[in-house]
Scaffold this motif. Structure first.
Motif, PDB file in Angstrom:
ATOM      1  N   ASN A 162       0.937  -1.246   0.133  1.00 28.07           N
ATOM      2  CA  ASN A 162       0.053   0.104   0.114  1.00 28.07           C
ATOM      3  C   ASN A 162       0.791   1.171   0.064  1.00 28.07           C
ATOM      4  O   ASN A 162       2.011   1.119   0.498  1.00 28.07           O
ATOM      5  N   ASN A 172      -5.105  -5.599  -3.373  1.00 29.10           N
ATOM      6  CA  ASN A 172      -6.423  -5.486  -2.144  1.00 29.10           C
ATOM      7  C   ASN A 172      -6.734  -6.714  -1.692  1.00 29.10           C
ATOM      8  O   ASN A 172      -8.002  -6.812  -1.420  1.00 29.10           O
ATOM      9  N   LYS A 177      -6.779   3.413  -3.844  1.00 28.34           N
ATOM     10  CA  LYS A 177      -6.694   2.741  -2.578  1.00 28.34           C
ATOM     11  C   LYS A 177      -6.263   3.674  -1.516  1.00 28.34           C
ATOM     12  O   LYS A 177      -6.759   3.440  -0.386  1.00 28.34           O
ATOM     13  N   GLY A 232      -4.938  -4.242   8.566  1.00 26.69           N
ATOM     14  CA  GLY A 232      -3.469  -4.501   9.025  1.00 26.69           C
ATOM     15  C   GLY A 232      -3.259  -3.422   9.879  1.00 26.69           C
ATOM     16  O   GLY A 232      -2.274  -3.623  10.867  1.00 26.69           O
TER      17      GLY A 232
HETATM   18  C1  KPL Z   1      -8.099  -3.814   4.732  1.00 28.36           C
HETATM   19  C2  KPL Z   1      -7.016  -4.367   3.716  1.00 28.36           C
HETATM   20  C3  KPL Z   1      -6.919  -5.837   3.871  1.00 28.36           C
HETATM   21  C4  KPL Z   1      -7.519  -4.062   2.264  1.00 28.36           C
HETATM   22  O1  KPL Z   1      -6.843  -4.254   1.147  1.00 28.36           O
HETATM   23  C5  KPL Z   1      -5.645  -3.448   3.973  1.00 28.36           C
HETATM   24  O2  KPL Z   1      -5.469  -2.899   3.168  1.00 28.36           O
HETATM   25  C6  KPL Z   1      -4.847  -3.911   5.160  1.00 28.36           C
HETATM   26  O3  KPL Z   1      -5.236  -4.485   6.128  1.00 28.36           O
HETATM   27  O4  KPL Z   1      -4.082  -2.969   5.305  1.00 28.36           O
END
Ligand code: KPL
Ligand code: NDP
Length: 330
Positions: A104, A126, A184, A268
């Motif tokens: 991310n 995702n 995202k 997470g």
């Molecule tokens: C909620 C989720 C799994 C979505 O992709 C996410 O990004 C995370 O847990 O950090």
């Protein structure tokens, strides 16, 4: 040499390593968690799904024991670990090698600044997963997995990586990975806000809709000010959350209905604070967003206030409580 070296073989890296190895690819996991590496070396990597445990044998080492040369690197560490990995990785990365950021945030910029844009591949992740004990990853539900060159080309290597990742599921290529990553970040602003409290993501998003819609709109306004074309994925439609939209409620009905189907019901970020008692990565995710908002003159007061509260919760200065969402929403 391994075809794929997964650096950070935790929830996401472990899930993808599992499927690649099971499909017959030569995979090496490099992970800093010694207990996790030891468990994989002695018992294999276990993927815990709705139908029980499946196990695959995978080579795993800690960074100090990694080979001197690596070629196809799938990077799946938390964002704040990226800089440290890159200084370790740069001298090892083959001249024709590449690093795919399965993370991310906007890590591709940092990766390209160290290994060069020609060795940097972007991805948007995702799918939902958690490491629940050393050597065991729990499948938390299927979501999108999209790979693309940061400059938008659909290159031969992107097509090959996507074809290989289809061992996991419906991975696909994109000419707009940046549009997915910014979308995202918009969805992620809601998820991050839910980590201020100890309750399922879907319930908190549902109960605090005006706050969730406003914070997402702030992030997407920055994305649009920078000229990005936002991409929809799973049940998140960024067009419904941009400033001026009136479609948020219907979109949130779909989003929360989808989230309720996921076995992993907390983020997470929540897990890093409440279970693992460690710093969260979101300050690295939103640092570039705040900087761009400032330079373009886009107001982001809610995002700023939410991140300040999260810092207080993370450091133990404030308790985890739904009251934070109530107060932010006023
Ligand atoms: C909620 C989720 C799994 C979505 O992709 C996410 O990004 C995370 O847990 O950090
Ligand atoms: N989990 C999920 O459902 C989702 C995660 N993501 C993103 O995927 C990325 C990876 O997250 P996730 O898989 O959850 O993280 P995890 O914490 O489960 O796994 C990361 C692993 O990397 C290890 N690590 C840390 N530093 C290094 C290093 N220098 N060299 C090698 N290994 C290292 C960690 O070890 P240690 O624990 O010892 O630090 C840990 O085992 C993040 O950017 C996250 O936001 C995106 C969508 C969903």
């Amino acid at each position: 040499m391994a075809e794929y070296t997964v650096v950070g073989g935790g929830a996401i890296g472990g899930t993808l390593a599992f499927h690649l190895a099971r499909a017959g690819h030569r995979v090496l996991i490099v992970d800093a968690d010694e207990a996790h590496v030891a468990a994989i070396r002695s018992n294999g990597l276990v993927l815990r799904g709705p139908d029980g445990d499946a196990r695959v044998s995978i080579e795993a080492v800690v960074p100090d024991a990694a080979p001197a040369e690596l070629r196809g690197v799938l990077l799946a560490v938390k964002a704040q670990a990226t800089a440290g990995v890159l200084s370790w990785l740069e001298p090892r990365l083959a001249s024709d090698g590449f690093v795919v950021s399965l993370q991310n945030g906007l890590n591709e910029r940092l990766i390209a600044s160290v290994v060069g844009p020609e060795r940097t591949v972007g991805a948007f992740v995702n799918l939902f997963a958690d490491v629940v004990e050393p050597g065991v990853v729990r499948d938390g539900g299927q979501g999108a997995l999209v790979v693309g060159e940061p400059d938008g080309r659909i290159s031969e290597r992107v097509e090959r990586i996507v074809a290989d990742l289809q061992a996991w599921g419906p991975a696909k290529a994109t000419d707009n990975v940046e549009g997915y990553l910014w979308a995202k970040l918009g969805f992620g602003a809601m998820l991050t806000t839910t980590a201020l409290a100890d309750a399922p993501m879907a319930e908190l998003i549902d109960r605090h809709r005006p706050l969730m819609h406003a914070i997402t709109a702030e992030v997407l306004a920055v994305a649009l000010a920078g000229g990005r074309r936002l991409e929809a994925f799973d049940q998140f439609d960024p067009a419904a959350y941009v400033p001026g939209s009136t479609a948020q409620d219907a979109a949130t009905d779909r989003l929360t209905a989808w989230l309720r189907t996921m076995p992993k019901d907390r983020s997470g970020i929540w897990r890093d604070i409440a279970v693992r008692h460690r710093p969260v990565e979101v300050h690295d995710h939103y640092g570039p967003v705040l900087a761009e908002a400032a330079s373009r003159g886009v107001p982001v007061p809610l995002l700023t206030a939410m991140l300040e509260r999260l810092r207080a919760v993370e450091t133990g200065e404030a308790a985890m409580s739904e009251q934070h969402l109530v107060e932010l929403g006023r």
